[in-house]
Scaffold this motif. Structure first.
Motif, PDB file in Angstrom:
ATOM      1  N   ASN A  30       0.861  -1.249   0.142  1.00 33.39           N
ATOM      2  CA  ASN A  30      -0.154   0.131   0.046  1.00 33.39           C
ATOM      3  C   ASN A  30       0.824   1.264   0.035  1.00 33.39           C
ATOM      4  O   ASN A  30       2.124   1.119   0.275  1.00 33.39           O
ATOM      5  N   GLY A  31       0.261   2.399  -0.404  1.00 32.08           N
ATOM      6  CA  GLY A  31       1.135   3.709  -0.696  1.00 32.08           C
ATOM      7  C   GLY A  31       0.602   4.243   0.736  1.00 32.08           C
ATOM      8  O   GLY A  31       0.513   3.719   1.854  1.00 32.08           O
ATOM      9  N   ALA A  32       0.984   5.787   0.809  1.00 34.70           N
ATOM     10  CA  ALA A  32       1.051   6.463   1.879  1.00 34.70           C
ATOM     11  C   ALA A  32      -0.445   6.538   2.421  1.00 34.70           C
ATOM     12  O   ALA A  32      -1.262   6.775   1.365  1.00 34.70           O
ATOM     13  N   PRO A  33      -0.808   6.592   3.670  1.00 43.01           N
ATOM     14  CA  PRO A  33      -2.377   6.675   4.013  1.00 43.01           C
ATOM     15  C   PRO A  33      -2.815   8.068   3.915  1.00 43.01           C
ATOM     16  O   PRO A  33      -2.018   9.061   3.852  1.00 43.01           O
ATOM     17  N   ALA A  34      -4.329   8.322   3.337  1.00 42.14           N
ATOM     18  CA  ALA A  34      -4.722   9.580   3.550  1.00 42.14           C
ATOM     19  C   ALA A  34      -4.474  10.315   4.827  1.00 42.14           C
ATOM     20  O   ALA A  34      -4.734   9.621   5.885  1.00 42.14           O
ATOM     21  N   PRO A  45       8.274  -1.521   6.086  1.00 41.07           N
ATOM     22  CA  PRO A  45       8.006  -0.246   5.280  1.00 41.07           C
ATOM     23  C   PRO A  45       8.461  -0.351   3.924  1.00 41.07           C
ATOM     24  O   PRO A  45       9.530  -0.948   3.556  1.00 41.07           O
ATOM     25  N   ARG A  46       7.816   0.152   2.858  1.00 33.82           N
ATOM     26  CA  ARG A  46       8.438   0.436   1.487  1.00 33.82           C
ATOM     27  C   ARG A  46       7.908   1.799   1.241  1.00 33.82           C
ATOM     28  O   ARG A  46       6.706   1.882   0.649  1.00 33.82           O
ATOM     29  N   GLY A  47       8.947   2.485   0.934  1.00 33.03           N
ATOM     30  CA  GLY A  47       8.634   3.995   0.650  1.00 33.03           C
ATOM     31  C   GLY A  47       7.759   4.506   1.658  1.00 33.03           C
ATOM     32  O   GLY A  47       8.103   4.658   2.853  1.00 33.03           O
ATOM     33  N   ALA A  48       6.689   5.395   1.288  1.00 30.12           N
ATOM     34  CA  ALA A  48       5.854   5.877   2.418  1.00 30.12           C
ATOM     35  C   ALA A  48       4.570   4.893   2.891  1.00 30.12           C
ATOM     36  O   ALA A  48       3.821   5.279   3.925  1.00 30.12           O
ATOM     37  N   ILE A  97      10.727  -6.687  -0.686  1.00 30.98           N
ATOM     38  CA  ILE A  97      10.702  -6.387   0.722  1.00 30.98           C
ATOM     39  C   ILE A  97      11.804  -6.802   1.448  1.00 30.98           C
ATOM     40  O   ILE A  97      12.181  -8.103   1.423  1.00 30.98           O
ATOM     41  N   ARG A  98      12.808  -6.112   2.057  1.00 34.89           N
ATOM     42  CA  ARG A  98      13.720  -6.451   2.973  1.00 34.89           C
ATOM     43  C   ARG A  98      13.243  -7.290   4.208  1.00 34.89           C
ATOM     44  O   ARG A  98      12.543  -6.852   4.986  1.00 34.89           O
ATOM     45  N   THR A  99      13.826  -8.577   4.006  1.00 35.38           N
ATOM     46  CA  THR A  99      13.477  -9.490   5.063  1.00 35.38           C
ATOM     47  C   THR A  99      13.852  -8.978   6.593  1.00 35.38           C
ATOM     48  O   THR A  99      14.971  -8.775   6.627  1.00 35.38           O
ATOM     49  N   PRO A 100      13.282  -8.788   7.429  1.00 33.07           N
ATOM     50  CA  PRO A 100      13.628  -8.673   8.950  1.00 33.07           C
ATOM     51  C   PRO A 100      14.328  -9.777   9.531  1.00 33.07           C
ATOM     52  O   PRO A 100      14.269 -11.017   9.129  1.00 33.07           O
ATOM     53  N   ALA A 101      15.180  -9.399  10.594  1.00 39.52           N
ATOM     54  CA  ALA A 101      15.996 -10.430  11.213  1.00 39.52           C
ATOM     55  C   ALA A 101      15.059 -11.243  11.858  1.00 39.52           C
ATOM     56  O   ALA A 101      14.124 -10.814  12.392  1.00 39.52           O
ATOM     57  N   ARG A 102      15.622 -12.530  12.018  1.00 41.24           N
ATOM     58  CA  ARG A 102      14.774 -13.523  12.605  1.00 41.24           C
ATOM     59  C   ARG A 102      14.891 -13.277  14.023  1.00 41.24           C
ATOM     60  O   ARG A 102      15.940 -13.109  14.534  1.00 41.24           O
ATOM     61  N   PRO A 103      13.740 -13.481  14.930  1.00 46.47           N
ATOM     62  CA  PRO A 103      13.923 -13.283  16.186  1.00 46.47           C
ATOM     63  C   PRO A 103      14.818 -14.295  16.997  1.00 46.47           C
ATOM     64  O   PRO A 103      14.875 -15.428  16.397  1.00 46.47           O
ATOM     65  N   GLY A 104      15.580 -13.664  17.882  1.00 44.50           N
ATOM     66  CA  GLY A 104      16.580 -14.524  18.543  1.00 44.50           C
ATOM     67  C   GLY A 104      16.062 -15.510  19.478  1.00 44.50           C
ATOM     68  O   GLY A 104      14.735 -15.560  19.642  1.00 44.50           O
ATOM     69  N   PRO A 105      16.621 -16.091  20.455  1.00 46.54           N
ATOM     70  CA  PRO A 105      15.944 -17.297  21.499  1.00 46.54           C
ATOM     71  C   PRO A 105      15.359 -15.957  22.505  1.00 46.54           C
ATOM     72  O   PRO A 105      15.471 -14.991  22.550  1.00 46.54           O
ATOM     73  N   PRO A 106      14.320 -16.709  23.064  1.00 40.93           N
ATOM     74  CA  PRO A 106      13.646 -15.936  24.256  1.00 40.93           C
ATOM     75  C   PRO A 106      14.544 -15.231  25.247  1.00 40.93           C
ATOM     76  O   PRO A 106      15.531 -15.683  25.655  1.00 40.93           O
TER      77      PRO A 106
END
Length: 564
Positions: free
Chosen positions: A333-337, A372-375, A411-420
């Motif tokens: 999606n683009g920037a929200p109104a 996020p991607r752009g706005a 989309i840039r893949t976020p880092a996987r969550p580490g151990p608890p």
């Protein structure tokens, strides 16, 4: 108890060494005090120093008074001020303790110098103010800052740990919730098939009533096996979580996840006022397994729901690409109104949507990226067309698999969550610092000790320079000393001119009158009061316990001129 005693002894010994070192540097101030008085003051200072943590405010004020009596206690006063203000949590208590100690130090210093050496009150109060500033206020402010920093770090560590624990619990709840959904879907899908089998088997059993018994028994056996399989399926799926059935658009049907189903989701969003553009590449997904189609449906539905909630009025692009090996879907999606004036804030989500999607996609061996991607914002997923078979490029898709460059559908893949419990952001820096401290257990204590010693040496140096400067700056006004009288202490008597003269002592040998009981020391100053033809008048000043007790005048005979 033994550790507390050992710590008290170590602090007393260390404090004594500090006092001796400071006394050597500040010998001019307080140097004329009697040895017994110095010993008592040192014992009192060490006692206050040891109990400073138990009685912080009282210890600081008492140390301020002792500092005024003897400036060699400056290192002890600095350490006491630092420890007390670092320990006290309230700003009011810290300010009261520092101002109280300073208010005691200044007048006590002025009184002690005036009484000991006859210095002017201006000079004494100036020295007292310098002692209070250098040995009480500055270390106290440093201790207050260190205490605030320590408490802030402790609070940040607690908040980081709490945030990480909350994130871990949220992710765990999301996974459990999604697995419960998957269990319900498996129950609906497989249960539906088993129900059909049981239904047809019952019809077959009724149709075989006129047939041989073994055929009817086989049909009954299949029906009972189907019923048992249905019961065992419910028991096994119950391990994943409570079974719940979806309704409405979420209901599992044979059309779930097909092109018609995705178009229906898009039409629902358009009816809700969102401009959605759908792009479909490749054949329909109806030949794929139900779990793959279900995952595709969930990704599109969750992404569109987030757009409705957080980006109303934004344009949305839904793209689905179906190949022989993969099903790739992205919702961006683009920037929200801009929200209208007075419009209510969007409702907060549960935070379980995206983690649940990631769990679902991971179970299939696919990958999911959101960020996020752009706005705007984008969600992209890559699903294997045949879970368990080699994915695109001949590689087996596995949970958490990403492209070599780290991009999934743009989309840039976020880092996987580490151990608890693993920290991130500020918590990660704290964790890294803790690891460095564990690797270097001796470096930090040595650095802290060196810093403390340098600080104390700086305090002593500043005090010595300040006392010298104040001494040179005071006006050279002569104050006539009072004549010696009984009851003066040794310092006052010396200031009045009572100093031992070797020739007078030698002349008095064998001619002085008997000394009174309790007399510990006598001084024979130079005297030219009366020199006669046959004798010399001498004066003897005797002290007992540092106090002038007797003044005796006696005559020493001189040899006749003929003998000389």
């Amino acid at each position: 108890m033994g550790r507390v005693m050992a710590r008290a002894v170590a602090e007393a010994v260390g404090g004594g060494l500090l006092v001796l070192a400071a006394y050597a540097a500040l010998i001019r101030v307080g140097g004329s005090a009697a040895l017994e008085q110095k010993a008592l003051l040192m014992l009192a200072a060490l006692t206050v120093f040891v109990v400073r943590r138990r009685f912080p405010e009282a210890a600081l004020v008492a140390m301020g008074a002792l500092l005024g009596l003897m400036s060699a206690f400056a290192p002890l006063a600095a350490v006491t001020a630092y420890t007390v203000t670092r320990q006290l949590a309230g700003a009011g208590r810290r300010a009261t303790a520092l101002l109280g100690a300073s208010a005691v130090t200044i007048p006590v210093t002025g009184w002690a110098l005036h009484r000991r050496s006859g210095a002017s009150w201006d000079y004494g109060l100036t020295v007292g103010g310098m002692l209070a500033a250098v040995a009480v206020l500055v270390p106290g402010l440093v201790g207050a800052s260190a205490g605030q920093q320590q408490r802030l770090l402790a609070a940040l560590r607690e908040r980081t740990a709490a945030a990480e624990e909350a994130r871990r619990l949220t992710d765990s709840e999301s996974r459990i919730h999604e697995r419960s959904r998957i269990a319900a879907e498996m129950h609906d899908l497989v249960g539906h098939r088993l129900s059909l089998i049981s239904l047809h088997t019952g019809g077959l059993e009724m149709a075989l009533r006129g047939q041989p018994q073994d055929l009817r028994d086989s049909a009954a056996l299949v029906r009972r096996a189907t019923r048992d399989a249905m019961r065992e399926l419910r028991e096994v799926l119950g391990v994943l979580g409570p079974l719940s059935r979806d309704t409405g658009t979420d209901a599992l049907t044979d059309a779930t996840g097909t092109r018609a189903d995705i178009e229906a989701l898009v039409e629902e969003s358009r009816a809700g006022g969102v401009a959605v553009d759908l792009t479909w590449t490749g054949p329909d997904t109806d030949p794929l397994e139900a779990r793959v189609r279900r995952a595709l449906h969930r990704v599109v539905r969750e992404a569109l729901t987030n757009v409705h909630r957080y980006a109303p009025g934004a344009a949305v692009e839904v793209a689905v690409a179906h190949t022989a090996d993969l099903v790739e879907v992205s919702v961006a999606n683009g920037a929200p109104a801009a929200p209208a004036a007075g419009a209510p804030a969007p409702p907060a989500g549960s935070g379980r949507g995206l983690p649940g999607l990631r769990e679902r996609v991971d179970l299939l061996g696919g990958t999911l990226a959101a960020g996020p991607r752009g706005a705007g914002f984008a969600v992209a997923a890559r699903l294997p067309a045949r879970p368990g078979d080699p994915g695109a490029g001949g590689e087996r898709a596995s949970p958490g698999h990403t492209d070599p460059d780290g991009w999934v559908a743009g989309i840039r893949t976020p880092a996987r969550p580490g151990p608890p419990g693993a920290a991130s952001g500020f918590g990660a820096r704290i964790t890294a610092g803790a690891r460095r401290l564990r690797r270097e257990p001796l470096l930090v204590p040595l650095a802290q000790t060196a810093t403390a010693l340098l600080g104390l040496a700086g305090i002593v140096a500043v005090l010595a320079a300040g006392i010298q400067l104040a001494g040179h700056a005071q006006p050279s006004r002569y104050v006539a000393p009072k004549p010696p009288r009984i009851g003066m202490d040794r310092a006052e008597a010396e200031y009045a001119g009572v100093h031992d003269f070797d020739l007078a002592r030698a002349a008095a040998a064998g001619h002085e009158p008997p000394r009174a009981r309790g007399v510990t020391d006598c001084v024979f100053p130079y005297s030219d009061d009366h020199v006669g033809e046959d004798g010399l008048t001498l004066v003897r000043y005797c002290f007992s316990g540092g106090v002038l007790t007797t003044i005796d005048r006696f005559e020493v005979p001189l040899a006749p001129r003929s003998a000389r």
